[in-house]
Design an enzyme around this catalytic site. Structure first.
Site, PDB file in Angstrom:
ATOM      1  N   CYS A 413      19.721 -14.003  -1.557  1.00 59.36           N
ATOM      2  CA  CYS A 413      19.310 -12.716  -2.087  1.00 59.36           C
ATOM      3  C   CYS A 413      19.552 -11.566  -1.118  1.00 59.36           C
ATOM      4  O   CYS A 413      19.985 -10.485  -1.507  1.00 59.36           O
ATOM      5  CB  CYS A 413      17.846 -12.769  -2.507  1.00 59.36           C
ATOM      6  SG  CYS A 413      16.744 -13.314  -1.196  1.00 59.36           S
ATOM      7  N   HIS A 457      12.038 -12.729  -1.590  1.00 56.55           N
ATOM      8  CA  HIS A 457      13.207 -12.269  -2.330  1.00 56.55           C
ATOM      9  C   HIS A 457      13.572 -10.875  -1.824  1.00 56.55           C
ATOM     10  O   HIS A 457      12.770 -10.196  -1.189  1.00 56.55           O
ATOM     11  CB  HIS A 457      12.864 -12.242  -3.828  1.00 56.55           C
ATOM     12  CG  HIS A 457      14.056 -12.106  -4.710  1.00 56.55           C
ATOM     13  ND1 HIS A 457      15.182 -12.873  -4.570  1.00 56.55           N
ATOM     14  CD2 HIS A 457      14.290 -11.286  -5.772  1.00 56.55           C
ATOM     15  CE1 HIS A 457      16.052 -12.538  -5.497  1.00 56.55           C
ATOM     16  NE2 HIS A 457      15.547 -11.562  -6.240  1.00 56.55           N
ATOM     17  N   ASP A 473      18.715  -6.447  -9.693  1.00 53.66           N
ATOM     18  CA  ASP A 473      18.661  -7.663  -8.870  1.00 53.66           C
ATOM     19  C   ASP A 473      20.000  -8.376  -8.926  1.00 53.66           C
ATOM     20  O   ASP A 473      20.275  -9.144  -9.853  1.00 53.66           O
ATOM     21  CB  ASP A 473      17.551  -8.581  -9.368  1.00 53.66           C
ATOM     22  CG  ASP A 473      17.310  -9.735  -8.408  1.00 53.66           C
ATOM     23  OD1 ASP A 473      18.110  -9.889  -7.456  1.00 53.66           O
ATOM     24  OD2 ASP A 473      16.335 -10.470  -8.618  1.00 53.66           O
TER      25      ASP A 473
END
Lengths: 662, 308
Positions: A413, A457, A473
């Site tokens: 991420c 994250h 995202d």
């Protein structure tokens, strides 16, 4: 006099008192052993051992002068080790040493009481130090042990058997339980946790205020809980569970950092859709930020600021578990334009770095009609450009974005958020990295989410005119399963075998969740029970406007009731026959026989009764008459009553069959 | 522990002589073993004298019998100093009281003065005459009898004096079967020749010592005290048992326990001897209304619980 003292010491009860008080002192010190400097522990053990050995050999304990010298030395040592003795650690160390020293000069019963008192104080210090539920049984057990020692030392002339002393102590603790609960509920809590001494926390892994590729991959393997969230009413869908943490704006081409200045104004937010109410119980993580579901409507209290980049930040780092209530909306909008200062910050890129990606961004932005479609095309690039999600990506070059985008194409991420924000900024779209947690494990027993370090994250926020800051995202398009099913299902190999076992074996998993529920209750409702909770309790009890004075009244009333109860219970000590097991068993047998229809007259002696039974109820008499004769022997016989024989009689009397047909 | 053979044999022998009175016999023997004195209250002809005679023989004791009459003087019991011409000195001639078992027959016929001389000797176990003290032999056991039905010309023992007797026993008529056997077998006194001594006086003293040291548990002392308190608090009773009576009750219970072959006293033992020990001592407000004294004592026992 010396002879007399030695003889007294050698006597059995005195030896008991010494062994028990040193035993409980030792047990209380064990609670602190990992906090004490090793030399301190060794000294204490040596002092206790010295005292016991001299006592057993019948030698004199050291004189006052030696003890004074020892005491001064220990005080100096501790003061220099902890730079003073005022803190919890230093104070505890001093208390342990002085307790052991006091043991050296124990001569009378009063001295033993002092040593036992020190042991009790050490338990209190341990409670101040650490409050985890796991340690609770240990604290209870040691308190019980200490009270047992108190009972033994408090019974001077007869050596009290340990089991009996333990039973006395246990019962005393049970009788003290109501007042403990009352004090817990109604003793006014002073705002701010005064019972928590500062600076006693330990370092726990968590998100940091900077991010570079690699920083989060360390986190992902850590399975410790970061916080728990309990929703009032329906929780949001799993895809919306973005727990907002530090927002990173400054990029030097390799590392993302937080903007240190806070000269910016918070862009006003319009909250859309329904709000989610929830309570978060945050584990101590030694940082000042508090996590919230993206985006909260404000901080839980005045001590926690809602910053311009929508973070919750307190002045003091979170060193103890905290619970707080929030309301969040997963949809928001800002119609105002972005302030020039913020726009400059959100577009800033280091000069002369990551040139290839810069060129790519400019070209792509030119092809896209708007900022929004540019963002979409960037996401499409990540989805279709052969990028893979990996927790063990190769190391990146100094121009980390170029290296990642064009060479390695593998990352987690952090890599995607970093690359995305970089591309967005290069294309002229204000963007920033948001770190935090995504998802969480639903605990069906407790009805709450457990968010773990492995749920850490990083995602991106872009500024779109008319919508404001919008969450994007990029990891979600590369590895959708990471968001849908959480970290564990997506990358099972990244979790340690123990953790995997905990999740895959059903009953283990249930046990783990049950334990987590219990632990959460402990932290939320017991440790976090504060003045606010007390006021909530008061209003539930029917007080309209709760005040501290009412707590005092309730407390006084409850204590009065408790004392009255104790007075009723102990004001009249139990009669001799109630304390005498033989008499009790005989009486109980008599009651059973009366129920069976063959009551013994109160004025009838045991043998007469047995004789009468033989005449009127021969079958019953075969069981009962021998018991009556045994009772007569035990009660009136010439041999001193033997406890074993009495126990055997009690057992026989309680288990004898009274049915005539038997 | 069981009863020692010689004591068992003694009781068995007595039962052969006095038929159908096993319980009374046991009480008499208990009274002797408890170092008490016995008052037998009954009409003549039920075997009081035979009983005393049999007791003396079975226990190997020397015995004397004094028939109390209204003109009996203290000296007739105690003894008298006579001037011996040959030695020119007074010489004390010991009276019939100097024996091991004294049967004082119809004691209520004598004058109070004579009665009290006997009672003093019973209590002190010694006799004073002319400034000299003469110790009575051991064991010293007085069996006094009185006829309750005969009132004319008698001096009933005052209640305070009755305290000197450990027990009062009534023999009563034999039941039909025993009476028939009694009629068939002829004169009981002839049997006496065949009654042999099972013990001797030394052995009797020894058993008396044993009785004194028979175990008494705390619980039994508790019970005994409850019994004593009950006699003192009972609304019907003017005067309850004295501490001396309490001692006597305990001693009698010990003797009873020994006769029952036990090594410790039980509440049952206290209960067994209580009517005989207490009935003649309890001073009741209305003796007629509260009936037979022994029955009254038994009723009193029913109000005292054995366990605290």
């Amino acid at each position: 006099m010396l002879e007399g003292r030695l003889a007294a010491l050698r006597s059995r009860t005195d030896r008991h008192a010494l062994l028990w008080s040193s035993g409980v002192l030792f047990a209380a010190i064990v609670l602190h052993v990992d906090r004490l400097p090793p030399w301190c522990t060794l000294t204490i053990l040596a002092l206790i051992g010295w005292r016991i050995v001299t006592a057993l050999q019948g030698r004199q304990p050291p004189g006052k002068f030696a003890i004074a010298i020892l005491g001064a030395t220990l005080l100096l040592g501790i003061a220099s080790q902890f730079s003073g003795v005022s803190g919890l650690a230093g104070g505890t160390a001093l208390l342990t040493c002085m307790g052991a020293l006091k043991l050296l000069e124990t001569r009378s019963r009063r001295d033993y009481f002092v040593v036992i008192g020190v042991a009790l104080f050490l338990v209190i210090a341990a409670c101040l130090d650490r409050q985890s539920l796991l340690r609770l049984p240990l604290y209870i057990a040691i308190t019980w042990l200490i009270c047992t020692a108190l009972a033994i030392v408090g019974t001077p002339n007869v050596p009290l058997p340990a089991r009996r002393a333990a039973s006395i102590a246990g019962r005393a603790l049970v009788w003290a339980l109501p007042i403990a609960i009352v004090l817990f509920l109604f003793f006014p809590r002073i705002q701010g946790k005064t019972w928590t001494l500062p600076g006693s926390g330990t370092a726990v892994t968590g998100l940091s205020n900077e991010m570079n590729p690699g920083a989060i991959s360390e986190l992902t393997t850590a399975y410790d809980p970061a916080f728990r969230a309990r929703f009032v009413g329906r929780p949001p869908p799993a895809r919306e569970l973005y727990w907002r943490g530090p927002v990173l704006q400054n990029f030097d081409g390799y590392t993302w950092r937080r903007e240190p200045r806070s000269i910016y104004r918070q862009a006003p937010l319009q909250y859309l859709g329904e709000g989610y109410r929830y309570r978060i119980t945050l584990e101590p993580h030694q940082r000042n930020w508090w996590f919230a579901l993206d985006l909260p409507t404000g901080g839980p209290s005045r001590e926690v600021m809602f910053t311009w980049d929508y973070m919750l930040v307190s002045l003091q780092p979170v060193r103890q578990p905290v619970s707080y209530d929030l309301v969040s909306h997963t949809e928001t909008r800002t119609t105002e334009p972005l302030s020039p200062l913020q726009r400059r910050l959100a577009l800033h890129l280091p000069a002369g770095r990551n040139l290839r990606s810069h060129e790519l961004a400019v070209a792509m932005r030119a092809r896209a009609g708007s900022d929004a479609s540019y963002v979409q095309s960037l996401l499409a690039m990540f989805r279709d450009g052969g990028y893979v999600y990996s927790l063990t990506p190769p190391k990146l070059d100094v121009d980390s974005i170029d290296d990642f985008l064009f060479n390695t194409r593998s990352g987690f991420c952090g890599h995607y958020a970093s690359a995305f924000v970089n591309l967005a900024r290069a294309g002229g779209v204000p963007a920033r990295v948001v770190t935090g947690y995504q998802g969480g494990e639903w605990n069906p027993i407790g009805g709450y989410y457990i968010v773990r370090q492995s749920d850490a994250h990083a995602w991106a926020e872009v500024w779109l005119e008319g919508r404001g800051w919008t969450r994007v995202d990029p990891t979600g398009v590369v590895a959708p399963e990471r968001l849908d099913r959480g970290f564990f299902e997506a990358l099972p190999q990244a979790v340690s075998t123990t953790d995997r076992m905990l999740r895959e074996i059903d009953w283990l998993s249930d046990a783990r969740l049950a334990w987590d529920t219990l632990n959460t209750w402990w932290k939320d409702d017991v440790l976090e029970f504060d003045l606010g909770s007390q006021f909530a309790l008061l209003s539930r009890l029917g007080f309209d406007s709760p005040r501290v004075a009412q707590l005092g009244t309730l407390l006084a009333g409850a204590i009065a009731v408790w004392l009255g109860w104790l007075l009723l219970r102990f004001g009249r000590m139990p009669r001799a026959r109630d304390r005498d097991p033989l008499a009790r068993a005989w009486r109980r047998l008599g009651e059973r026989l009366a129920k069976a229809g063959v009551a013994r007259r109160p004025d009838e002696g045991p043998l007469d009764y047995a004789q009468r039974l033989r005449l009127t109820h021969p079958a019953l008499a075969t069981n009962v008459a021998p018991l009556a004769e045994r009772y007569a022997r035990l009660r009136y016989g010439p041999t001193p009553s033997d406890p074993d024989a009495i126990t055997a009689f009690v057992r026989a009397a309680n288990s004898v069959r009274l049915r005539e047909t038997g | 522990m069981s009863l020692e053979p010689d004591l068992a044999a003694a009781v068995a022998t007595l039962e052969r002589v006095i038929l159908g009175k096993s319980r009374q016999l046991q009480l008499c023997v208990a009274c002797l073993l408890a170092r008490g004195h016995l008052l037998i209250e009954d009409v003549p002809g039920v075997g009081k004298t035979t009983l005393a005679h049999a007791l003396a023989r079975v226990f190997g004791l020397g015995w004397n019998r004094v028939q109390f009459t209204s003109d009996l003087l203290p000296a007739d019991i105690i003894g008298v100093s006579v001037f011996d011409r040959s030695t020119q000195q007074f010489e004390f001639r010991k009276g019939p009281v100097f024996t091991q078992l004294l049967l004082a027959d119809e004691v209520n016929r004598a004058s109070p003065r004579t009665q009290s001389a006997l009672l003093e000797a019973m209590e002190e176990r010694q006799v004073s005459a002319d400034g000299l003290t003469y110790v009575l032999p051991e064991p010293f056991f007085v069996v006094a009898t009185q006829n309750p039905k005969e009132q004319l010309g008698t001096f009933a023992l005052p209640e305070s004096q009755l305290d000197r007797f450990l027990m009062r026993v009534e023999l009563g008529y034999p039941d039909a079967a025993h009476e028939r056997e009694l009629l068939r077998s002829g004169e009981r006194r002839d049997l006496m020749e065949r009654v042999t001594a099972q013990l001797d006086s030394v052995r009797v003293c020894q058993v008396q010592q044993r009785v004194r040291h028979l175990h008494v548990a705390d619980a039994l002392y508790d019970y005994l005290q409850r019994v004593l308190r009950a006699t003192r608090e009972h609304p019907e009773i003017k005067l309850g048992l004295s501490p001396r009576a309490g001692q006597g009750l305990l001693r009698a219970a010990q003797a009873w326990a020994l006769l029952a072959g036990r090594d410790a006293v039980l509440p049952e033992d206290v209960q067994a001897v209580f009517p005989s020990v207490a009935a003649h001592r309890l001073l009741r407000r209305d003796p007629v209304a509260s009936g037979d004294p022994a029955d009254f004592a038994r009723g009193l026992l029913r109000t005292v619980p054995v366990d605290a």
